[in-house]
Design a protein around this motif. Structure first.
Motif, PDB file in Angstrom:
ATOM      1  N   LYS A 169      22.776  39.511  70.855  1.00  0.00           N
ATOM      2  CA  LYS A 169      23.518  38.275  70.585  1.00  0.00           C
ATOM      3  C   LYS A 169      23.886  38.158  69.101  1.00  0.00           C
ATOM      4  O   LYS A 169      24.932  37.608  68.759  1.00  0.00           O
ATOM      5  CB  LYS A 169      22.683  37.055  71.002  1.00  0.00           C
ATOM      6  CG  LYS A 169      22.524  36.899  72.513  1.00  0.00           C
ATOM      7  CD  LYS A 169      21.635  35.704  72.852  1.00  0.00           C
ATOM      8  CE  LYS A 169      21.497  35.520  74.359  1.00  0.00           C
ATOM      9  NZ  LYS A 169      22.763  35.084  74.986  1.00  0.00           N
ATOM     10  N   MET A 170      23.003  38.680  68.228  1.00  0.00           N
ATOM     11  CA  MET A 170      23.245  38.611  66.787  1.00  0.00           C
ATOM     12  C   MET A 170      24.121  39.764  66.290  1.00  0.00           C
ATOM     13  O   MET A 170      24.531  39.781  65.123  1.00  0.00           O
ATOM     14  CB  MET A 170      21.908  38.647  66.041  1.00  0.00           C
ATOM     15  CG  MET A 170      21.053  37.405  66.211  1.00  0.00           C
ATOM     16  SD  MET A 170      21.557  36.064  65.117  1.00  0.00           S
ATOM     17  CE  MET A 170      20.985  36.698  63.533  1.00  0.00           C
ATOM     18  N   GLU A 171      24.359  40.754  67.181  1.00  0.00           N
ATOM     19  CA  GLU A 171      25.112  41.949  66.835  1.00  0.00           C
ATOM     20  C   GLU A 171      24.460  42.679  65.656  1.00  0.00           C
ATOM     21  O   GLU A 171      25.100  43.010  64.650  1.00  0.00           O
ATOM     22  CB  GLU A 171      26.572  41.611  66.519  1.00  0.00           C
ATOM     23  CG  GLU A 171      27.324  41.026  67.709  1.00  0.00           C
ATOM     24  CD  GLU A 171      28.785  40.761  67.407  1.00  0.00           C
ATOM     25  OE1 GLU A 171      29.178  40.843  66.228  1.00  0.00           O
ATOM     26  OE2 GLU A 171      29.540  40.495  68.357  1.00  0.00           O
ATOM     27  N   CYS A 172      23.156  42.909  65.821  1.00  0.00           N
ATOM     28  CA  CYS A 172      22.401  43.626  64.797  1.00  0.00           C
ATOM     29  C   CYS A 172      21.344  44.468  65.493  1.00  0.00           C
ATOM     30  O   CYS A 172      21.267  44.490  66.725  1.00  0.00           O
ATOM     31  CB  CYS A 172      21.753  42.651  63.804  1.00  0.00           C
ATOM     32  SG  CYS A 172      20.450  41.620  64.537  1.00  0.00           S
ATOM     33  N   SER A 173      20.519  45.157  64.736  1.00  0.00           N
ATOM     34  CA  SER A 173      19.472  45.995  65.329  1.00  0.00           C
ATOM     35  C   SER A 173      18.229  45.162  65.634  1.00  0.00           C
ATOM     36  O   SER A 173      17.951  44.173  64.947  1.00  0.00           O
ATOM     37  CB  SER A 173      19.097  47.128  64.364  1.00  0.00           C
ATOM     38  OG  SER A 173      18.472  46.597  63.215  1.00  0.00           O
ATOM     39  N   PRO A 174      17.458  45.558  66.650  1.00  0.00           N
ATOM     40  CA  PRO A 174      16.195  44.860  66.939  1.00  0.00           C
ATOM     41  C   PRO A 174      15.237  44.886  65.749  1.00  0.00           C
ATOM     42  O   PRO A 174      14.454  43.966  65.548  1.00  0.00           O
ATOM     43  CB  PRO A 174      15.623  45.641  68.125  1.00  0.00           C
ATOM     44  CG  PRO A 174      16.817  46.247  68.790  1.00  0.00           C
ATOM     45  CD  PRO A 174      17.753  46.593  67.662  1.00  0.00           C
ATOM     46  N   SER A 175      15.311  45.968  64.952  1.00  0.00           N
ATOM     47  CA  SER A 175      14.415  46.070  63.795  1.00  0.00           C
ATOM     48  C   SER A 175      14.686  44.975  62.772  1.00  0.00           C
ATOM     49  O   SER A 175      13.768  44.509  62.079  1.00  0.00           O
ATOM     50  CB  SER A 175      14.537  47.443  63.137  1.00  0.00           C
ATOM     51  OG  SER A 175      15.836  47.642  62.626  1.00  0.00           O
ATOM     52  N   LYS A 176      15.939  44.532  62.672  1.00  0.00           N
ATOM     53  CA  LYS A 176      16.249  43.443  61.743  1.00  0.00           C
ATOM     54  C   LYS A 176      15.559  42.158  62.186  1.00  0.00           C
ATOM     55  O   LYS A 176      14.969  41.440  61.362  1.00  0.00           O
ATOM     56  CB  LYS A 176      17.766  43.215  61.664  1.00  0.00           C
ATOM     57  CG  LYS A 176      18.130  42.015  60.788  1.00  0.00           C
ATOM     58  CD  LYS A 176      19.627  41.798  60.703  1.00  0.00           C
ATOM     59  CE  LYS A 176      19.929  40.549  59.876  1.00  0.00           C
ATOM     60  NZ  LYS A 176      21.389  40.327  59.709  1.00  0.00           N
ATOM     61  N   ILE A 177      15.615  41.854  63.482  1.00  0.00           N
ATOM     62  CA  ILE A 177      14.944  40.652  63.994  1.00  0.00           C
ATOM     63  C   ILE A 177      13.444  40.768  63.785  1.00  0.00           C
ATOM     64  O   ILE A 177      12.776  39.800  63.410  1.00  0.00           O
ATOM     65  CB  ILE A 177      15.263  40.444  65.491  1.00  0.00           C
ATOM     66  CG1 ILE A 177      16.779  40.450  65.738  1.00  0.00           C
ATOM     67  CG2 ILE A 177      14.653  39.139  65.985  1.00  0.00           C
ATOM     68  CD1 ILE A 177      17.530  39.390  64.974  1.00  0.00           C
ATOM     69  N   SER A 178      12.906  41.962  64.016  1.00  0.00           N
ATOM     70  CA  SER A 178      11.472  42.190  63.831  1.00  0.00           C
ATOM     71  C   SER A 178      11.070  41.964  62.382  1.00  0.00           C
ATOM     72  O   SER A 178      10.032  41.348  62.096  1.00  0.00           O
ATOM     73  CB  SER A 178      11.104  43.606  64.267  1.00  0.00           C
ATOM     74  OG  SER A 178       9.748  43.859  64.044  1.00  0.00           O
ATOM     75  N   ARG A 179      11.894  42.451  61.435  1.00  0.00           N
ATOM     76  CA  ARG A 179      11.573  42.275  60.007  1.00  0.00           C
ATOM     77  C   ARG A 179      11.589  40.804  59.618  1.00  0.00           C
ATOM     78  O   ARG A 179      10.780  40.355  58.804  1.00  0.00           O
ATOM     79  CB  ARG A 179      12.548  43.075  59.136  1.00  0.00           C
ATOM     80  CG  ARG A 179      12.349  44.584  59.196  1.00  0.00           C
ATOM     81  CD  ARG A 179      13.083  45.273  58.057  1.00  0.00           C
ATOM     82  NE  ARG A 179      14.512  45.009  58.075  1.00  0.00           N
ATOM     83  CZ  ARG A 179      15.392  45.733  58.740  1.00  0.00           C
ATOM     84  NH1 ARG A 179      14.978  46.762  59.463  1.00  0.00           N
ATOM     85  NH2 ARG A 179      16.683  45.446  58.699  1.00  0.00           N
ATOM     86  N   ILE A 180      12.522  40.043  60.197  1.00  0.00           N
ATOM     87  CA  ILE A 180      12.569  38.606  59.920  1.00  0.00           C
ATOM     88  C   ILE A 180      11.307  37.929  60.445  1.00  0.00           C
ATOM     89  O   ILE A 180      10.683  37.119  59.755  1.00  0.00           O
ATOM     90  CB  ILE A 180      13.827  37.974  60.557  1.00  0.00           C
ATOM     91  CG1 ILE A 180      15.095  38.464  59.850  1.00  0.00           C
ATOM     92  CG2 ILE A 180      13.747  36.438  60.499  1.00  0.00           C
ATOM     93  CD1 ILE A 180      16.384  38.017  60.503  1.00  0.00           C
ATOM     94  N   GLU A 181      10.907  38.292  61.653  1.00  0.00           N
ATOM     95  CA  GLU A 181       9.761  37.642  62.288  1.00  0.00           C
ATOM     96  C   GLU A 181       8.428  37.999  61.621  1.00  0.00           C
ATOM     97  O   GLU A 181       7.475  37.225  61.674  1.00  0.00           O
ATOM     98  CB  GLU A 181       9.709  37.999  63.769  1.00  0.00           C
ATOM     99  CG  GLU A 181      10.844  37.400  64.571  1.00  0.00           C
ATOM    100  CD  GLU A 181      10.718  37.623  66.067  1.00  0.00           C
ATOM    101  OE1 GLU A 181      11.515  37.035  66.825  1.00  0.00           O
ATOM    102  OE2 GLU A 181       9.816  38.390  66.477  1.00  0.00           O
ATOM    103  N   THR A 182       8.362  39.163  61.017  1.00  0.00           N
ATOM    104  CA  THR A 182       7.118  39.565  60.350  1.00  0.00           C
ATOM    105  C   THR A 182       7.130  39.256  58.858  1.00  0.00           C
ATOM    106  O   THR A 182       6.159  39.536  58.160  1.00  0.00           O
ATOM    107  CB  THR A 182       6.856  41.066  60.542  1.00  0.00           C
ATOM    108  OG1 THR A 182       8.010  41.810  60.112  1.00  0.00           O
ATOM    109  CG2 THR A 182       6.562  41.393  61.988  1.00  0.00           C
TER     110      THR A 182
END
Length: 301
Positions: free
Chosen positions: A35-48
């Motif tokens: 949905k964000m049109e980005c990599s899952p790793s980017k979301i993971s880095r934000i969450e951690t």
């Protein structure tokens, strides 16, 4: 100290909040990334908390999760504050070119660290000569100035345990292999062992040795560190080290697993007093100085 902790802690708090909101909506990292049109790793880095907070990203995530009203305002305020504090450079910022992970920032924000090392002395307890020998062995072709910068960072980190104002509690289980290998040669290693004995006298430092005679143990798979943070809404982190820097783990089941592992190896290790006596003995009579005499083969003709 509080100003040094703030950027990391605020990023982690926002990340935890966003992860809870995602999980409440039943989204996976892959679904959000799509949905964000980005990599899952980017979301993971934000969450951690390993990436700087981008206001637009936070706003987009809140929209995806259907968060509105006061909750959305609170999260946006947290993100805004984090961005403001992000502009305050921490002491290690000038050396970011020689840092391979976000570990130093998280370490600097911790109030307690429990770690197991199976090959080397932990960075917070290393002498300059020992650390430099490690750098040269890991990368013989490294530029001397790069090694100097790495050394400045490593020595700077040690203020966490030596400072008089609220030093962190540092609990270490050292495999006997870590104190039996003469990194840097005989003189360097003897001085390192003597320094271990000196730091063991600090009230905030606990050093235990896991002897060879303990046999197989719970931490055979490798080095790790458990970082506890002072903020009541911040969870602990596990840092599992590898050749590329390491991996941060913060899920409850992961934390519990490593806590159990650490408890078990602490129990299997020598007591603080026994460990100090063994390390002091090795400083005087090192393992690497013992002569190996091959057994004569009486079966040959």
């Amino acid at each position: 100290m509080a100003n040094q902790q703030m950027p990391v802690m605020r990023r982690r708090r926002i990340g935890l909040t966003l992860r809870k909101l995602r999980e409440q909506e039943g989204y996976t990292l892959d679904q959000v990334a799509q949905k964000m049109e980005c990599s899952p790793s980017k979301i993971s880095r934000i969450e951690t908390g390993h990436s700087s907070v981008n206001m637009r990203d936070v706003r987009d995530l809140l929209e995806i999760y259907g968060v509105t009203g006061q909750t959305a305002k609170d999260v946006m305020d947290m993100a805004r504050d984090a961005r403001r504090y992000e502009k305050e450079r921490s002491w290690w910022h000038p050396y970011s070119n020689v840092l391979v992970s976000a570990y130093v920032g998280n370490e600097n924000a911790a109030s307690r660290i429990r770690t197991y090392e199976h090959q080397i002395i932990p960075g917070l307890l290393q002498t300059p000569d020992y650390a430099l020998a490690l750098f040269k062995a890991a990368n013989p072709s490294a530029d001397p100035e790069e090694n100097s910068e790495r050394l400045r960072v490593r020595m700077g980190r040690q203020s966490l345990i030596t400072r008089t104002d609220d030093p962190i509690r540092f609990e270490v289980v050292l495999d006997e292999a870590a104190i039996s290998r003469p990194v840097g040669g005989d003189k360097v290693m003897r001085e390192q062992l003597k320094w271990l004995c000196a730091t063991a006298s600090m009230p905030n430092v606990v050093i235990q040795m896991l002897p060879f005679e303990a046999g197989a143990h719970a931490a055979m798979e490798g080095t790790f560190a458990i970082l506890d943070f002072p903020e009541s809404d911040g969870t602990s982190l596990v840092y599992a080290e590898n050749a590329t820097g390491g991996l941060f783990l913060d899920k409850e089941r992961e934390l519990q697993l490593y806590l159990e592992i650490f408890d078990r190896i602490q129990t299997a290790a020598l007591s603080e007093k026994e460990s100090l006596e063994r390390i002091a003995l090795l400083a005087e009579e090192p393992t690497w100085k013992r002569k190996w005499v091959p057994t004569r083969d009486t079966t040959s003709t």
